[in-house]
Scaffold this motif. Structure first.
Motif, mmCIF file in Angstrom:
data_model
loop_
_atom_site.group_PDB
_atom_site.id
_atom_site.type_symbol
_atom_site.label_atom_id
_atom_site.label_comp_id
_atom_site.label_asym_id
_atom_site.label_seq_id
_atom_site.Cartn_x
_atom_site.Cartn_y
_atom_site.Cartn_z
ATOM 1 N N CYS A 1 -4.924 -7.286 8.752
ATOM 2 C CA CYS A 1 -6.315 -7.512 8.367
ATOM 3 C C CYS A 1 -7.233 -7.642 9.581
ATOM 4 C CB CYS A 1 -6.414 -8.758 7.497
ATOM 5 S SG CYS A 1 -8.111 -9.200 7.115
ATOM 6 N N HIS B 1 -7.194 -15.995 5.169
ATOM 7 C CA HIS B 1 -7.232 -14.712 4.473
ATOM 8 C C HIS B 1 -7.315 -14.911 2.962
ATOM 9 C CE1 HIS B 1 -6.773 -10.394 4.018
ATOM 10 N NE2 HIS B 1 -6.024 -10.677 2.967
ATOM 11 N N PHE C 1 -10.322 -8.759 9.832
ATOM 12 C CA PHE C 1 -11.050 -10.019 9.972
ATOM 13 C C PHE C 1 -10.134 -11.162 10.382
ATOM 14 C CE2 PHE C 1 -15.033 -8.897 7.227
ATOM 15 C CZ PHE C 1 -15.335 -7.866 8.101
HETATM 16 ZN ZN ZN Z 1 -7.778 -11.368 6.562
#
Ligand code: ZN
Ligand code: 5GP
Length: 142
Positions: free
Chosen positions: A4, A46, A6
């Motif tokens: 991911c 997350h 981010f």
């Molecule tokens: Zn994430």
């Protein structure tokens, strides 16, 4: 969740221009937008989408989004500001990690906004972020 983007920004594996950060929330400049004041407000952990968002996280993101929105208003004096959130792939979400877009709008703008359009240079992003951070500090001190 090593894949991911981010999550990698949160841990510092991918560089990002930070505007604000606390225990639960990170706000940073979007790199791929027409709009130089475009800020993303994301959960630090997350969370894939709005369905998975816990109450405390929802409250924390909303509070930071409101504060940063006021700072963007103070720094750039836009005519308005969109608070935008794509949810799920079919709705146009491209990074499946919960976040809200803060997009300052000007009267001349097209109604529909699209991204990514261009990549502003990092130093330009840093200059915009510095103005927002300064405004945040000012507003917090009021
Ligand atoms: Zn994430
Ligand atoms: P979504 O399409 O999921 O609502 O929004 C994802 C946003 O994240 C896009 O506006 C895109 O420009 C931004 N974005 C994607 N990768 C990066 C990155 O590595 N750094 C930053 N600062 N923004 C990113």
């Amino acid at each position: 969740m090593t894949a991911c983007v981010f999550c990698k920004i949160v841990t510092g594996q991918i560089p990002a221009t930070r505007v604000y950060e606390d225990a639960q929330v990170l706000a940073f400049m979007d790199i791929g937008e027409v709009n130089p004041g475009h800020v993303l407000v994301a959960t630090k952990s997350h969370v894939e989408d709005v369905y998975a968002l816990q109450d405390a996280q929802a409250a924390a993101v909303a509070q930071v989004a409101a504060r940063v929105a006021r700072a963007i208003r103070a720094a750039f004096a836009p005519d308005g500001l969109s608070v935008y959130q794509a949810n799920g792939k079919a709705a146009g979400q491209t990074v499946l990690h919960y976040h809200v877009h803060l997009v300052p709008r000007h009267q001349g703008d097209a109604m529909a906004f699209t991204w990514p359009v261009r990549n502003p240079p990092r130093d330009q992003l840093e200059a915009h972020a510095a103005r927002i951070r300064a405004a945040l500090g000012q507003l917090q001190g009021e």
